[in-house]
Scaffold this active site. Sequence first.
Site, PDB file in Angstrom:
ATOM      1  N   CYS A  64      -0.288 -17.768 -32.289  1.00 22.08           N
ATOM      2  CA  CYS A  64      -1.383 -18.732 -32.488  1.00 22.08           C
ATOM      3  C   CYS A  64      -2.756 -18.132 -32.207  1.00 22.08           C
ATOM      4  O   CYS A  64      -3.765 -18.832 -32.306  1.00 22.08           O
ATOM      5  CB  CYS A  64      -1.165 -19.966 -31.612  1.00 22.08           C
TER       6      CYS A  64
ATOM      7  N   CYS B 207      -2.120 -14.058 -28.494  1.00 20.11           N
ATOM      8  CA  CYS B 207      -0.785 -14.468 -28.910  1.00 20.11           C
ATOM      9  C   CYS B 207      -0.566 -14.161 -30.402  1.00 20.11           C
ATOM     10  O   CYS B 207      -1.380 -14.552 -31.232  1.00 20.11           O
ATOM     11  CB  CYS B 207      -0.627 -15.964 -28.648  1.00 20.11           C
TER      12      CYS B 207
ATOM     13  N   ASN C  77       0.601  -5.206  11.617  1.00 23.43           N
ATOM     14  CA  ASN C  77      -0.619  -4.943  10.854  1.00 23.43           C
ATOM     15  C   ASN C  77      -1.386  -3.788  11.485  1.00 23.43           C
ATOM     16  O   ASN C  77      -1.322  -3.586  12.697  1.00 23.43           O
ATOM     17  CB  ASN C  77      -1.512  -6.199  10.811  1.00 23.43           C
TER      18      ASN C  77
ATOM     19  N   ILE D 267       0.806  -9.721  -5.996  1.00 21.26           N
ATOM     20  CA  ILE D 267       1.093 -10.151  -7.364  1.00 21.26           C
ATOM     21  C   ILE D 267       1.894  -9.093  -8.121  1.00 21.26           C
ATOM     22  O   ILE D 267       2.081  -9.193  -9.327  1.00 21.26           O
ATOM     23  CB  ILE D 267      -0.222 -10.442  -8.135  1.00 21.26           C
TER      24      ILE D 267
ATOM     25  N   HIS E 130       0.036 -16.044  -4.928  1.00 23.16           N
ATOM     26  CA  HIS E 130      -1.041 -15.736  -5.876  1.00 23.16           C
ATOM     27  C   HIS E 130      -0.527 -15.386  -7.259  1.00 23.16           C
ATOM     28  O   HIS E 130      -1.257 -14.819  -8.065  1.00 23.16           O
ATOM     29  CB  HIS E 130      -1.928 -14.616  -5.308  1.00 23.16           C
TER      30      HIS E 130
ATOM     31  N   THR F 117       0.826  -1.211   0.000  1.00 25.59           N
ATOM     32  CA  THR F 117       0.000   0.000   0.000  1.00 25.59           C
ATOM     33  C   THR F 117       0.859   1.259   0.000  1.00 25.59           C
ATOM     34  O   THR F 117       0.505   2.256  -0.626  1.00 25.59           O
ATOM     35  CB  THR F 117      -0.961   0.041   1.210  1.00 25.59           C
TER      36      THR F 117
ATOM     37  N   PHE G  41      -6.838  -4.547  -2.640  1.00 22.84           N
ATOM     38  CA  PHE G  41      -8.063  -4.738  -3.414  1.00 22.84           C
ATOM     39  C   PHE G  41      -9.142  -5.492  -2.657  1.00 22.84           C
ATOM     40  O   PHE G  41     -10.225  -5.698  -3.151  1.00 22.84           O
ATOM     41  CB  PHE G  41      -7.774  -5.380  -4.778  1.00 22.84           C
TER      42      PHE G  41
ATOM     43  N   SER H 252      -4.319  -9.498   7.071  1.00 21.62           N
ATOM     44  CA  SER H 252      -5.224  -9.839   8.172  1.00 21.62           C
ATOM     45  C   SER H 252      -5.353 -11.346   8.303  1.00 21.62           C
ATOM     46  O   SER H 252      -6.056 -11.841   9.166  1.00 21.62           O
ATOM     47  CB  SER H 252      -6.593  -9.203   7.923  1.00 21.62           C
TER      48      SER H 252
HETATM   49 ZN    ZN Z   1       0.381 -18.836 -28.686  1.00 23.13          ZN
END
Ligand code: ZN
Length: 253
Positions: A168, A165, A229, A115, A131, A38, A45, A207
Amino acid sequence: MTAPADQRTADDIATLRSWIESCGPGGMVFFGGAGVSTESGIPDFRSTGGLYSQKYSYPPETMVSHSFFEARPQEFFQFYFDRMIAPEAKPNQAHKKLAELEQRGVCRAVVTQNIDGLHQVAGSRNVYELHGSVHRNYCTGCKRFFNLEETMQLHQAATDGVPRCPDCDAIVKPDVVLYEEPLDEEVITGAVQAIAQAELLVVAGTSLVVYPAAGLLRYFQGDKLAIVNLSPTSADKSADLCINAKVGEVFGW
Ligand code: ZN
């Protein structure tokens, strides 16, 4: 940097720092959640007024689910690139201090629920991303790898905003664990092993309500459990030290 709210918090922070400084080689493991980022400008989120807003027609938990990604990729990616990506975010004091502690041989591993990849940007190498990471993206057809910048370019180039992609034409999916998706076994195993070997476990900015955080803590068998925290957590009663402060403040030395 703001001064600690009161003397007790200041004393607790000093205690934790002395524990960290006197830790044996690889004795410390850090377990972090959204609160670690943060201060880098990345909103939690899961908190009210955070990432999730009223702008979308579906609840956020629905939009970051696997079935929603499959059924409505256009809306998934609109939300994803709008609300879950912060390419300009920079590591804060906590990320930097943890990287330094790893380099000094004190911090064995960082286990994170985030993430954003900011621990690696700061220089940490042994990071278990429970995650996943926005920096890894894979073609769902040929498995070709794309970094965040490339994936954003594919998103911007597509008329429907769905990154595809160039080889493909299959959808490029972020390596982020969506609701309904299992966690990576290898990541879990690594995190469990690190936590089981720690003498000092610092749990910060979470938390502990998000799976599998609370469960992972059960593997800790070391001497000292410290929680940092801004609000109470489910592990407070079993902790040796609970610090009610911002993570960057605690790691700002
Ligand atoms: Zn591909």
